[in-house]
Design an enzyme around this catalytic site. Structure first.
Site, PDB file in Angstrom:
ATOM      1  N   CYS A  16       0.856  -1.193   0.005  1.00  0.00           N
ATOM      2  CA  CYS A  16       0.068  -0.050  -0.084  1.00  0.00           C
ATOM      3  C   CYS A  16       0.887   1.218   0.132  1.00  0.00           C
ATOM      4  O   CYS A  16       2.045   1.231  -0.375  1.00  0.00           O
ATOM      5  CB  CYS A  16      -0.932  -0.057   1.266  1.00  0.00           C
ATOM      6  SG  CYS A  16      -0.064   0.040   2.711  1.00  0.00           S
ATOM      7  N   HIS A  31      37.947   2.032  26.264  1.00  0.00           N
ATOM      8  CA  HIS A  31      36.513   2.377  26.758  1.00  0.00           C
ATOM      9  C   HIS A  31      36.471   2.837  28.069  1.00  0.00           C
ATOM     10  O   HIS A  31      36.518   1.971  28.829  1.00  0.00           O
ATOM     11  CB  HIS A  31      35.370   1.681  26.157  1.00  0.00           C
ATOM     12  CG  HIS A  31      34.268   2.374  26.057  1.00  0.00           C
ATOM     13  ND1 HIS A  31      33.419   2.565  27.127  1.00  0.00           N
ATOM     14  CD2 HIS A  31      33.372   2.712  25.034  1.00  0.00           C
ATOM     15  CE1 HIS A  31      32.291   3.007  26.887  1.00  0.00           C
ATOM     16  NE2 HIS A  31      32.142   3.143  25.396  1.00  0.00           N
TER      17      HIS A  31
END
Length: 714
Positions: free
Chosen positions: A32, A625
């Protein structure tokens, strides 16, 4: 760049097919305006989360009867075409072994389960309605903008009446007016074509049957000098009746009454016509030999359907539509205030189920029959409340740096405010996060209240309720205030209470952290390649020897800070602990300064100070980190000492940090130290244990053995 985009789209298309169970599990596929619509053999095994992780997918909506909708947004046609072009899709629906599912299997799959749901015929009916309108949404949107332009010109006094078919306009303006009128006047032909195709008949037959009722000769049949006609008053409309077939066919005792009606803009008659034509067409295909079907199947269908439509189905469609319109108008006439509240509150539940299509047809009929429509104004209150809720989700996603949701919400908001399309918001966001609905309804109520208090608004043409079509409504200030208030109230209600449950927020936080971790690791690799390439172009002397990458080389990686080494599996972050972004160790810091573990180049230096990528001269690429999720501190407690591109030697400080700031914010201090170019090595092992200081060995890499020479050709 174009090649990369195509490849990405194709990759997404293949991923979608795999996620829904592969081509053998797909019975049929349509689309659609915003969604891929799969009919699956078995939808129970489709994992919704897997589908929604595909970059091109905005959301997934499992439905009853093994139907499955995948929300794509404005690019749905492109993705659909990419899927259908996949080689594996040539076997779609084969079910394995090349066996095509029988009609009975397809029918059973289509009608299984269902509200639309518990009864298969209800699902089928609304699928029929949806597919009859879906292909023409684009031209309806385009016509809406022409309508808005004409309405604006009328409001400014440039032109007079523009919406009526009898409007007297200068030739230039009359021509512009035809640009939108053509779409709606011939809408019955478009609907007839699509609806006939949906029921499995030749769509050109349906088109031709409906075209008879739009011929000028049909419309003027009651004006003939020989016509025996009268006027009937039905449901508030004057209907011309002309009696036919008496003169040429004296065998009839009575003349047949033919209803003369302007079928322009009508949608109920072509839908009824297609519903009858479908079974007739299939019957004709069965009884007429194959070598005669090309001529006699269309002939038989037209021979039956033209008079049946003109004498029976057309009038029934007109009267049915007029009856529904009259009932709704009675409610509106009785209390516009109640009507203006009722429509915005019903639409949020009607649209996801496809129940809004009949009301769309009534809107068109109102304009054709009474010259204006009173439903679209209240509907606009719902639409803008919907878009306001999506805008709040967009604002939250920007605040939280949620790239995935930001993309989804951006597409939904743009499609809504510019195009008036609510499906990307509903299927991409609202139905996934149910907290939105009650908050959005507050906006619907406010918008409806304002219109109700002001006496309601009307429009002279069918439009999609967007920012661009505000001038198309009768009371522009009232309509604008109502829809913008609905937008603002829904925005505030969703933004300040969030659209997620506490559990969903926690999941989103974890997902975002994982995505950032993965991105940083990829960034280290990318910047390392880039730095190496640039160094090769500008180096005055030979590049440093990559000793760690020489065959069988064993190299130690030194600790960048003081602390206690822990196994990578014990790092409190699933991305790091699983080795997704690299292999190495975690360090519970006792010191507060991170130093370079060797000579090399800084390829990543986050401004927040929480992460660094170092490309060592020996060929090892490291990610350091500092803490877990510390990016959320946005640099608080970090003092960065280096920048991207800096040369460093072993022991040079990279950053100092305040552990109290990190722990008070609720984040872990554990610092992963990872080798990110893991594919270059045969082994990456932890050798450090317990307390370490900067410069102590913590990781050992083992390079791959030399490649065996290929055997000489005989």
């Amino acid at each position: 760049m174009a090649q990369e985009t195509t490849a990405s789209t194709t990759s997404d298309a293949a991923a979608i097919v795999d996620a829904v169970g592969g081509p053998d599990n797909i019975t049929s596929l349509t689309h659609c305006a915003t969604r891929l619509r799969f009919q699956l053999r078995d939808g129970s095994g489709v994992d919704k989360d897997t589908v929604e992780k595909i970059p091109a997918v905005m959301g997934a909506v499992p439905q009853s009867g093994n139907r499955y909708q995948v929300v794509i947004g404005g690019a749905v046609a492109t993705v659909y075409n990419e899927i259908m072009a996949l080689p594996q899709m040539s076997a779609m629906g084969s079910g394995g072994g090349g066996k095509k599912p029988s009609d009975a299997e397809v029918k059973a799959a289509a009608r299984q389960g269902g509200i639309r749901g518990k009864f298969g015929w209800v699902d089928t009916f609304f699928e029929f309605l949806s597919d009859s309108f879906r292909p023409i949404i684009g031209v309806l949107l385009g016509a809406s903008l022409f309508i808005t332009f004409m309405a604006l010109m009328s409001t400014l006094g440039v032109i007079g009446n523009w919406s009526s078919g009898e409007a007297q306009l200068p030739p230039s303006w009359a021509f512009i007016n035809l640009c939108w009128r053509c779409v709606f006047y011939f809408l019955p032909l478009s609907v007839a074509y699509n609806a006939t195709k949906k029921v499995g008949a030749d769509p050109w037959i349906g088109f031709s049957v409906m075209a008879v009722l739009l011929l000028p000769g049909f419309m003027t049949a009651d004006n003939s000098l020989m016509a025996d006609s009268h006027v009937a008053h039905v449901l508030g409309q004057d209907i011309n009746i002309v009696h036919v077939f008496r003169q040429p066919f004296p065998i009839f005792d009575h003349q047949l009454p033919l209803t003369i009606f302007d079928y322009g803009q009508q949608v109920f008659p072509p839908l009824l016509m297609a519903g009858v034509l479908g079974p007739l067409y299939k019957l004709a295909k069965k009884i007429i030999p194959d070598n005669l079907q090309l001529i006699f199947v269309p002939f038989l269908c037209m021979l039956v359907m033209i008079p049946v439509t003109a004498f029976v189905l057309g009038p029934i469609g007109v009267y049915a539509g007029a009856g529904l319109s009259t009932a709704l108008k009675a409610v509106n006439d009785l209390s516009p205030f109640i009507f203006c509240l009722l429509i915005p509150l019903l639409y949020p539940f009607m649209v996801p189920l496809g129940l809004h299509w009949p009301l769309n047809a009534v809107m068109l009929l109102n304009i054709q029959a009474i010259g204006y429509d009173y439903i679209q104004g209240p509907m606009g209150a719902w639409n803008f409340a919907c878009f306001g809720a999506s805008a709040a989700v967009l604002a939250i996603s920007i605040r939280e740096k949620d790239i995935e949701m930001r993309q989804t919400a951006t597409g939904a908001v743009v499609a809504g405010l510019v195009g008036g399309i609510s499906e990307p918001s509903l299927y991409g966001i609202h139905l996934r996060f149910r907290r939105i609905y009650p908050r959005m309804l507050i906006g619907c109520v406010v918008g409806g209240l304002i219109q109700g208090i002001g006496g309601g608004v009307t429009t002279n043409a069918f439009v999609f309720t967007s920012l661009l079509t505000i001038p198309a409504f009768s009371n522009i200030p009232l309509y604008a205030i109502s829809v913008l208030s609905a937008f603002a109230v829904a925005f505030v209600a969703v933004y300040f209470s969030d659209y997620r449950t506490a559990e969903q927020r926690a999941e989103a936080k974890q997902r975002l952290a994982q995505e950032r971790d993965e991105h940083e690791a990829k960034q280290v690799a990318h910047e390392s390649r880039k730095a190496e390439h640039e160094a090769a172009k500008t180096a005055a002397g030979p590049a440093p020897a990559k000793t760690a990458l020489e065959p069988n080389a064993v190299t130690q990686v030194l600790s960048p800070l003081a602390g206690r080494v822990i196994p990578l599996e014990d790092v409190p972050d699933p991305v790091f602990s699983a080795g997704t972004v690299g292999r190495g160790v975690g360090i519970e810091p006792t010191g507060t300064t991170v130093v370079s573990p060797g000579d090399g180049t800084i390829v990543v230096a986050q401004a927040t100070g929480h992460a660094f990528g170092v490309k060592l001269d020996n060929g090892i690429e490291l990610l350091i980190h500092v803490g877990i999720d510390t990016v959320n501190l946005e640099g608080r407690g970090f003092d960065v000492k280096v920048a991207k591109g800096d040369r460093v030697t072993a022991g040079d400080p990279l950053v100092t940090f305040d552990p109290e700031v990190i722990t008070e914010a609720g984040y872990s201090l554990v610092t992963p130290v990872l080798v990110t170019n893991v594919r270059k090595f045969a082994g990456i092992d932890r050798i450090g244990d317990g307390e370490v200081n900067p410069g102590d060995a913590i990781i050992q890499t083992t390079a791959k053995p030399p490649k065996e020479p290929k055997p000489a050709a005989e």
